[in-house]
Design a protein around this motif. Sequence first.
Motif, PDB file in Angstrom:
ATOM      1  N   LEU A  66       6.049   2.256  -5.209  1.00 38.95           N
ATOM      2  CA  LEU A  66       6.373   3.053  -4.039  1.00 38.95           C
ATOM      3  C   LEU A  66       7.199   4.253  -4.494  1.00 38.95           C
ATOM      4  N   GLU A  67       7.526   5.124  -3.539  1.00 38.77           N
ATOM      5  CA  GLU A  67       8.349   6.289  -3.878  1.00 38.77           C
ATOM      6  C   GLU A  67       9.682   5.855  -4.471  1.00 38.77           C
ATOM      7  N   ASP A  68      10.267   4.782  -3.944  1.00 39.47           N
ATOM      8  CA  ASP A  68      11.539   4.282  -4.435  1.00 39.47           C
ATOM      9  C   ASP A  68      11.517   2.748  -4.397  1.00 39.47           C
ATOM     10  N   GLY A  69      10.557   2.180  -5.123  1.00 37.69           N
ATOM     11  CA  GLY A  69      10.418   0.734  -5.131  1.00 37.69           C
ATOM     12  C   GLY A  69       9.071   0.332  -5.697  1.00 37.69           C
ATOM     13  N   ASP A  70       8.639  -0.893  -5.394  1.00 41.02           N
ATOM     14  CA  ASP A  70       7.349  -1.364  -5.873  1.00 41.02           C
ATOM     15  C   ASP A  70       6.815  -2.442  -4.939  1.00 41.02           C
ATOM     16  N   CYS A  71       5.524  -2.754  -5.101  1.00 37.85           N
ATOM     17  CA  CYS A  71       4.836  -3.739  -4.256  1.00 37.85           C
ATOM     18  C   CYS A  71       3.998  -4.663  -5.120  1.00 37.85           C
ATOM     19  N   THR A  72       3.750  -5.845  -4.576  1.00 36.42           N
ATOM     20  CA  THR A  72       2.764  -6.760  -5.154  1.00 36.42           C
ATOM     21  C   THR A  72       1.832  -7.198  -4.038  1.00 36.42           C
ATOM     22  N   LEU A  73       0.547  -6.960  -4.215  1.00 33.53           N
ATOM     23  CA  LEU A  73      -0.469  -7.374  -3.248  1.00 33.53           C
ATOM     24  C   LEU A  73      -1.196  -8.595  -3.794  1.00 33.53           C
ATOM     25  N   CYS A  74      -1.149  -9.707  -3.059  1.00 34.76           N
ATOM     26  CA  CYS A  74      -1.882 -10.923  -3.410  1.00 34.76           C
ATOM     27  C   CYS A  74      -2.999 -11.140  -2.387  1.00 34.76           C
ATOM     28  N   TYR A  76      -5.815 -13.723  -1.075  1.00 38.66           N
ATOM     29  CA  TYR A  76      -6.280 -15.108  -1.038  1.00 38.66           C
ATOM     30  C   TYR A  76      -7.595 -15.171  -0.276  1.00 38.66           C
ATOM     31  N   ASP A  77      -8.189 -16.346  -0.229  1.00 37.85           N
ATOM     32  CA  ASP A  77      -9.440 -16.511   0.497  1.00 37.85           C
ATOM     33  C   ASP A  77      -9.273 -16.315   1.999  1.00 37.85           C
ATOM     34  N   ASP A  78      -8.052 -16.514   2.500  1.00 37.60           N
ATOM     35  CA  ASP A  78      -7.864 -16.461   3.943  1.00 37.60           C
ATOM     36  C   ASP A  78      -6.759 -15.518   4.405  1.00 37.60           C
ATOM     37  N   GLU A  79      -6.162 -14.745   3.481  1.00 34.59           N
ATOM     38  CA  GLU A  79      -5.117 -13.821   3.908  1.00 34.59           C
ATOM     39  C   GLU A  79      -4.750 -12.850   2.793  1.00 34.59           C
ATOM     40  N   TYR A  80      -4.094 -11.759   3.211  1.00 34.12           N
ATOM     41  CA  TYR A  80      -3.405 -10.852   2.293  1.00 34.12           C
ATOM     42  C   TYR A  80      -1.907 -11.130   2.370  1.00 34.12           C
ATOM     43  N   ARG A  81      -1.221 -10.978   1.231  1.00 35.95           N
ATOM     44  CA  ARG A  81       0.237 -11.017   1.208  1.00 35.95           C
ATOM     45  C   ARG A  81       0.737  -9.824   0.400  1.00 35.95           C
ATOM     46  N   LEU A  82       1.500  -8.967   1.070  1.00 32.09           N
ATOM     47  CA  LEU A  82       2.063  -7.804   0.406  1.00 32.09           C
ATOM     48  C   LEU A  82       3.585  -7.966   0.374  1.00 32.09           C
ATOM     49  N   THR A  83       4.159  -8.019  -0.817  1.00 30.63           N
ATOM     50  CA  THR A  83       5.606  -8.110  -0.979  1.00 30.63           C
ATOM     51  C   THR A  83       6.131  -6.744  -1.421  1.00 30.63           C
ATOM     52  N   LEU A  84       7.098  -6.232  -0.659  1.00 31.49           N
ATOM     53  CA  LEU A  84       7.646  -4.908  -0.892  1.00 31.49           C
ATOM     54  C   LEU A  84       9.095  -5.018  -1.328  1.00 31.49           C
TER      55      LEU A  84
END
Length: 300
Positions: A66-74, A76-84
Motif C-alpha cells: 500500500l502507499e504506507d503499508g502492505d496487504c496479504t490476499l488469501c 480460498y474455495d469459498d471466500e477471499y481474505r484480505l489482511t491490511l
Amino acid sequence: MTLHYCVADHIFALTRREPERVPPVSLNFAPFRIDHPSSEPLFEMVLDQEVVPRSDNPTQIFDYDLEDGDCTLCIYDDEYRLTLRSRGKEATVVCPFARSNYRFGPTCRFYTDMYFDGRSANGIIYDHALVFAYSFATLPCKTLLIHSSVIVRGGAAVMCLGESGTGKSTHTRLWLENIEGTERLNDDGPVVRVMNDGSVRVYGSPWSGKGCVWKQEWQPIAAFLRLSQGPANVIKELSKFGAFGALLPSTLPTLQKEERTLDQICATLSDILTTTKAYHLSCLPDAAAAHLSCSTIFGE
C-alpha cells in the motif's frame, strides 16, 4: 446502525453490529453519503465482526504494498481474505462467495474485524478495505477504479496515467495553472464505468490520495494520457493494443491476481477502448507539456 453511500451510481452500505454505534465517517466519504437509497445496496461491509483464523491453506496467496503499508490476499474455495497492515494497525476483510459460479448474491457482503473489541484502523486501512470491497462488487457492472489524476475541460475529462512519481498530479496542476476553464475531478482513484448504451464515464470518488478532491460528479472521457518523464515534450496516439497495455497496470492489483477477475478487467478495458482514445506523452514538467497534450486531445 447502517449508513449508505453512492459512488458512480453504485450504492453500498456500512453497518456496525451494535445499533447504537455509528459506523465511522471519514471526511472523504461525506459527499457520497445518501440518506434515502433508491435501491438495495450492491454490497454491504459489516464492521465489528470477529474473524476466526482458518486452519486450511488458501488455494492462492498474494502480497502487495500500500502507499504506507502492505496487504496479504488469501483466496480460498469459498471466500477471499484480505489482511491490511499500516502504521502498526491491522485489519482483515472477509468476502464469502460461491466459487462455482462466482456470484455474491443480490447484495455482496464483506465482514471485517475493524473496531472489533476495541481494534482500531487508520485511514489507509479503512480506505483500502472499501476500495477492495467496491472493486470486487462492481466489477461485473463494467466498473473499474483506475489509478490516475483527472482533469476536466469543456465538459470532458482527460485521465493522466503513470507509475508513481511520473508526474500525474504535476501534469494536471500544469493544466490548472496554464489552461483556462480546467478543474480536477479526482487525483488518485476515480471510477470508470461503461454504461448500458456503451458510453464511458469517469466519476469522482472518495479515494483521491493527497489531492483531497472528493466530488460527486461525472464526465465523459475525452482521452487517456499515459505519462513518462523525458528530455522533450513528445506525444503520440497509441494503438488499441498499446492503449490496453497503458491502462491495465493502472487497475487495482488485487483484481489482477485471479484469472476470472482478470478476464473481467480485460473485457471492461476492451469495451472502454472501443470508444476512447489513448496517448503517450513523454514530457518535461512545464507549461508547454500541458498545452501540447491539451491541443492534441481537443484538436486545437
